[in-house]
Design a protein around this motif. Sequence first.
Motif, PDB file in Angstrom:
ATOM      1  N   TYR A 194      29.883 -25.171 -27.284  1.00  0.00           N
ATOM      2  CA  TYR A 194      30.617 -24.351 -26.174  1.00  0.00           C
ATOM      3  C   TYR A 194      29.925 -23.484 -25.179  1.00  0.00           C
ATOM      4  N   TYR A 195      28.834 -22.913 -25.917  1.00  0.00           N
ATOM      5  CA  TYR A 195      27.900 -21.920 -25.219  1.00  0.00           C
ATOM      6  C   TYR A 195      27.136 -22.581 -24.182  1.00  0.00           C
ATOM      7  N   ALA A 196      26.587 -24.067 -24.549  1.00  0.00           N
ATOM      8  CA  ALA A 196      26.084 -24.713 -23.739  1.00  0.00           C
ATOM      9  C   ALA A 196      26.730 -25.179 -22.519  1.00  0.00           C
ATOM     10  N   TRP A 197      28.075 -25.318 -22.749  1.00  0.00           N
ATOM     11  CA  TRP A 197      28.778 -25.711 -21.526  1.00  0.00           C
ATOM     12  C   TRP A 197      29.091 -24.542 -20.750  1.00  0.00           C
ATOM     13  N   ARG A 198      29.252 -23.376 -21.286  1.00  0.00           N
ATOM     14  CA  ARG A 198      29.638 -22.068 -20.268  1.00  0.00           C
ATOM     15  C   ARG A 198      28.377 -21.774 -19.643  1.00  0.00           C
ATOM     16  N   THR A 199      27.140 -22.037 -20.305  1.00  0.00           N
ATOM     17  CA  THR A 199      25.825 -21.545 -19.653  1.00  0.00           C
ATOM     18  C   THR A 199      25.564 -22.570 -18.421  1.00  0.00           C
ATOM     19  N   GLY A 200      26.046 -23.757 -18.693  1.00  0.00           N
ATOM     20  CA  GLY A 200      25.852 -24.993 -17.706  1.00  0.00           C
ATOM     21  C   GLY A 200      26.675 -24.510 -16.521  1.00  0.00           C
ATOM     22  N   LEU A 201      27.987 -24.204 -16.874  1.00  0.00           N
ATOM     23  CA  LEU A 201      28.826 -23.842 -15.665  1.00  0.00           C
ATOM     24  C   LEU A 201      28.384 -22.611 -15.129  1.00  0.00           C
ATOM     25  N   TYR A 202      27.902 -21.762 -15.415  1.00  0.00           N
ATOM     26  CA  TYR A 202      27.608 -20.613 -14.717  1.00  0.00           C
ATOM     27  C   TYR A 202      26.377 -21.032 -13.518  1.00  0.00           C
ATOM     28  N   LYS A 203      25.757 -21.929 -13.937  1.00  0.00           N
ATOM     29  CA  LYS A 203      24.527 -22.296 -13.160  1.00  0.00           C
ATOM     30  C   LYS A 203      25.370 -23.320 -12.183  1.00  0.00           C
ATOM     31  N   PHE A 204      26.072 -24.094 -12.463  1.00  0.00           N
ATOM     32  CA  PHE A 204      26.645 -25.199 -11.506  1.00  0.00           C
ATOM     33  C   PHE A 204      27.504 -24.549 -10.470  1.00  0.00           C
ATOM     34  N   HIS A 205      28.276 -23.300 -10.949  1.00  0.00           N
ATOM     35  CA  HIS A 205      29.189 -22.712 -10.033  1.00  0.00           C
ATOM     36  C   HIS A 205      28.484 -21.960  -9.162  1.00  0.00           C
ATOM     37  N   ALA A 206      27.273 -21.373  -9.565  1.00  0.00           N
ATOM     38  CA  ALA A 206      26.517 -20.667  -8.570  1.00  0.00           C
ATOM     39  C   ALA A 206      25.689 -21.452  -7.503  1.00  0.00           C
ATOM     40  N   GLU A 207      25.339 -22.439  -7.900  1.00  0.00           N
ATOM     41  CA  GLU A 207      24.614 -23.636  -6.977  1.00  0.00           C
ATOM     42  C   GLU A 207      25.600 -24.069  -6.092  1.00  0.00           C
ATOM     43  N   THR A 208      26.796 -24.567  -6.610  1.00  0.00           N
ATOM     44  CA  THR A 208      27.839 -25.060  -5.751  1.00  0.00           C
ATOM     45  C   THR A 208      28.343 -23.964  -4.572  1.00  0.00           C
ATOM     46  N   ALA A 209      28.526 -22.814  -4.946  1.00  0.00           N
ATOM     47  CA  ALA A 209      28.978 -21.750  -4.078  1.00  0.00           C
ATOM     48  C   ALA A 209      27.561 -21.553  -3.076  1.00  0.00           C
ATOM     49  N   GLY A 210      26.426 -21.530  -3.653  1.00  0.00           N
ATOM     50  CA  GLY A 210      25.336 -21.259  -2.548  1.00  0.00           C
ATOM     51  C   GLY A 210      25.077 -22.422  -1.486  1.00  0.00           C
ATOM     52  N   ASP A 211      25.656 -23.529  -1.960  1.00  0.00           N
ATOM     53  CA  ASP A 211      25.476 -24.603  -1.135  1.00  0.00           C
ATOM     54  C   ASP A 211      26.576 -24.594   0.154  1.00  0.00           C
ATOM     55  N   LEU A 212      27.621 -24.238  -0.556  1.00  0.00           N
ATOM     56  CA  LEU A 212      28.840 -24.143   0.636  1.00  0.00           C
ATOM     57  C   LEU A 212      28.482 -22.787   1.460  1.00  0.00           C
ATOM     58  N   LEU A 213      28.067 -21.791   1.076  1.00  0.00           N
ATOM     59  CA  LEU A 213      27.811 -20.586   1.823  1.00  0.00           C
ATOM     60  C   LEU A 213      26.778 -20.861   2.746  1.00  0.00           C
ATOM     61  N   ARG A 214      25.773 -21.629   2.578  1.00  0.00           N
ATOM     62  CA  ARG A 214      24.772 -22.074   3.285  1.00  0.00           C
ATOM     63  C   ARG A 214      25.391 -22.596   4.682  1.00  0.00           C
ATOM     64  N   GLN A 215      26.133 -23.749   4.473  1.00  0.00           N
ATOM     65  CA  GLN A 215      27.202 -24.477   5.179  1.00  0.00           C
ATOM     66  C   GLN A 215      27.908 -23.677   6.416  1.00  0.00           C
TER      67      GLN A 215
END
Length: 198
Positions: free
Chosen positions: A80-101
């Motif tokens: 569960y904690y590995a999933w949550r930690t992975g999600l934080y990074k995934f959401h941040a990177e996805t948001a960053g890519d879209l903000l750059r666009q």
Amino acid sequence: MSEHQARFERAIALFDAANGEDPNQDEGQPKELLYARRMSEMLGRFAPDASEAVQLAVRAQHIRRWTVPRSNYSMNKEGYYAWRTGLYKFHAETAGDLLRQAGYDDEVIERVKAAVAKRGLKVNPETQLLEDVTDLVFIEHYMLGFAGQHADYTEEKWLDIIRKTWRKMSDRAHAFATSGGLKLPEPLVPLILKAIGA
């Protein structure tokens, strides 16, 4: 419309288009799109003077979450904690890519990514504000449904869940939740009040 406002609108449109692809439905809408809109609505009620970075971060909090299912990880506390930690990074990177666009510069992108990745909770005001909004949205919109999914939980387990949520919130969010700013889930009010010692 100014270029500044147009850039913000582009970012929100990109976030909403991404979340609009969610195949899971909630109240007849893509689940994560509804969640994102609830996050923005709560921010508008709780902190209408929030920075642009926080306005963007709350909208991207769960961006494309369904693409990283819990079932990809072992079904225990560590998983569960590995999933949550992975999600934080995934959401941040996805948001960053879209903000750059959308045309944002690195400074704003890094602030949004820090908040979405939950970096500096309790010390970064923007991360704490995102956490407050997350917890307020959970209490108002999702806690009752969560309770229905976990009817086997003891009262002590529920008190523990509520207290853990409460501890992550700021004093300002506590005041907002208990002074009428939040629509508390009626069946859970006695349990919530007991948990927070009100």
